[in-house]
Design a protein around this motif. Sequence first.
Motif, PDB file in Angstrom:
ATOM      1  N   MET A 151       0.844  -1.193   0.000  1.00 33.00           N
ATOM      2  CA  MET A 151       0.000   0.000   0.000  1.00 33.00           C
ATOM      3  C   MET A 151       0.878   1.240   0.000  1.00 33.00           C
ATOM      4  O   MET A 151       0.551   2.232  -0.655  1.00 33.00           O
ATOM      5  N   GLN A 152       2.007   1.172   0.690  1.00 34.15           N
ATOM      6  CA  GLN A 152       2.916   2.318   0.716  1.00 34.15           C
ATOM      7  C   GLN A 152       3.434   2.635  -0.691  1.00 34.15           C
ATOM      8  O   GLN A 152       3.502   3.797  -1.087  1.00 34.15           O
ATOM      9  N   ALA A 153       3.809   1.611  -1.454  1.00 30.35           N
ATOM     10  CA  ALA A 153       4.287   1.837  -2.821  1.00 30.35           C
ATOM     11  C   ALA A 153       3.176   2.427  -3.686  1.00 30.35           C
ATOM     12  O   ALA A 153       3.419   3.332  -4.495  1.00 30.35           O
ATOM     13  N   LEU A 154       1.959   1.930  -3.514  1.00 31.57           N
ATOM     14  CA  LEU A 154       0.824   2.470  -4.265  1.00 31.57           C
ATOM     15  C   LEU A 154       0.596   3.928  -3.893  1.00 31.57           C
ATOM     16  O   LEU A 154       0.351   4.766  -4.761  1.00 31.57           O
ATOM     17  N   GLN A 155       0.709   4.244  -2.625  1.00 29.24           N
ATOM     18  CA  GLN A 155       0.503   5.624  -2.174  1.00 29.24           C
ATOM     19  C   GLN A 155       1.565   6.560  -2.767  1.00 29.24           C
ATOM     20  O   GLN A 155       1.247   7.654  -3.213  1.00 29.24           O
ATOM     21  N   VAL A 156       2.808   6.126  -2.787  1.00 31.60           N
ATOM     22  CA  VAL A 156       3.870   6.954  -3.386  1.00 31.60           C
ATOM     23  C   VAL A 156       3.587   7.178  -4.871  1.00 31.60           C
ATOM     24  O   VAL A 156       3.677   8.305  -5.366  1.00 31.60           O
ATOM     25  N   ALA A 157       3.217   6.109  -5.583  1.00 26.04           N
ATOM     26  CA  ALA A 157       2.901   6.234  -7.009  1.00 26.04           C
ATOM     27  C   ALA A 157       1.732   7.187  -7.200  1.00 26.04           C
ATOM     28  O   ALA A 157       1.759   8.066  -8.082  1.00 26.04           O
ATOM     29  N   TRP A 158       0.711   7.057  -6.377  1.00 29.52           N
ATOM     30  CA  TRP A 158      -0.485   7.902  -6.480  1.00 29.52           C
ATOM     31  C   TRP A 158      -0.126   9.365  -6.212  1.00 29.52           C
ATOM     32  O   TRP A 158      -0.560  10.260  -6.939  1.00 29.52           O
ATOM     33  N   ARG A 159       0.686   9.598  -5.199  1.00 27.55           N
ATOM     34  CA  ARG A 159       1.053  10.971  -4.812  1.00 27.55           C
ATOM     35  C   ARG A 159       1.993  11.617  -5.835  1.00 27.55           C
ATOM     36  O   ARG A 159       1.897  12.797  -6.124  1.00 27.55           O
ATOM     37  N   GLU A 160       2.909  10.836  -6.408  1.00 23.35           N
ATOM     38  CA  GLU A 160       3.950  11.402  -7.255  1.00 23.35           C
ATOM     39  C   GLU A 160       3.683  11.295  -8.759  1.00 23.35           C
ATOM     40  O   GLU A 160       4.411  11.909  -9.545  1.00 23.35           O
ATOM     41  N   ALA A 161       2.696  10.549  -9.155  1.00 16.26           N
ATOM     42  CA  ALA A 161       2.422  10.360 -10.592  1.00 16.26           C
ATOM     43  C   ALA A 161       1.999  11.681 -11.237  1.00 16.26           C
ATOM     44  O   ALA A 161       1.268  12.466 -10.641  1.00 16.26           O
ATOM     45  N   ARG A 162       2.470  11.868 -12.450  1.00 21.64           N
ATOM     46  CA  ARG A 162       2.106  13.041 -13.239  1.00 21.64           C
ATOM     47  C   ARG A 162       1.641  12.569 -14.597  1.00 21.64           C
ATOM     48  O   ARG A 162       2.178  11.624 -15.146  1.00 21.64           O
ATOM     49  N   GLU A 163       0.659  13.270 -15.155  1.00 20.97           N
ATOM     50  CA  GLU A 163       0.210  12.931 -16.511  1.00 20.97           C
ATOM     51  C   GLU A 163       1.323  13.210 -17.490  1.00 20.97           C
ATOM     52  O   GLU A 163       2.076  14.164 -17.339  1.00 20.97           O
ATOM     53  N   SER A 164       1.439  12.352 -18.490  1.00 25.52           N
ATOM     54  CA  SER A 164       2.477  12.589 -19.500  1.00 25.52           C
ATOM     55  C   SER A 164       1.862  12.974 -20.824  1.00 25.52           C
ATOM     56  O   SER A 164       0.730  12.878 -21.066  1.00 25.52           O
TER      57      SER A 164
END
Length: 164
Positions: A151-164
């Motif tokens: 869940m922590q990895a998913l949260q980091v991805a969710w928080r840091e993801a940017r549209e490309s």
Amino acid sequence: MSVAPRVVGIVQARMGSTRLPGKVLADVAGQPMLVRVVERAHQARWLHAVVVATTTEPADQAIVDLCAARGYLCFRGHPADVLDRYYRAARVHEAEVVVRLTADCPLLDPALVDRTVSAFLQADPPADYAANRMPEGRTYPIGLDTEVFTMQALQVAWREARES
């Protein structure tokens, strides 16, 4: 003795497939494809819960209705942002470990899901992500893919993801 983390399988499902609209409810040997996937996922011993994650689009009400009729857990989220939908479904269902499954794979192998989750949980040092499909090539046929992450990895991805 440590307590096993809560492992939640999330099945992404939507009616708006561009190649074959409605495929998740298409008949597969007398049952909707989504039923085949969810019932097989329920056979995986490592999954504490199986959640169908769909969108808030009106067409996906049919998925919500099927889930309600079958007693399946269901979450509705962003129609275009799959990462957001996954993250919010995982939070609502208190996942500590998330298993990514797709609704268009009716031959999902519960034993293979268990093997992948078990390998993930037994990793030393602990892993953030495990999959039975390697980026450089197929290790299993299409339709048997299983991805596992914290869940922590998913949260980091969710928080840091940017549209490309």
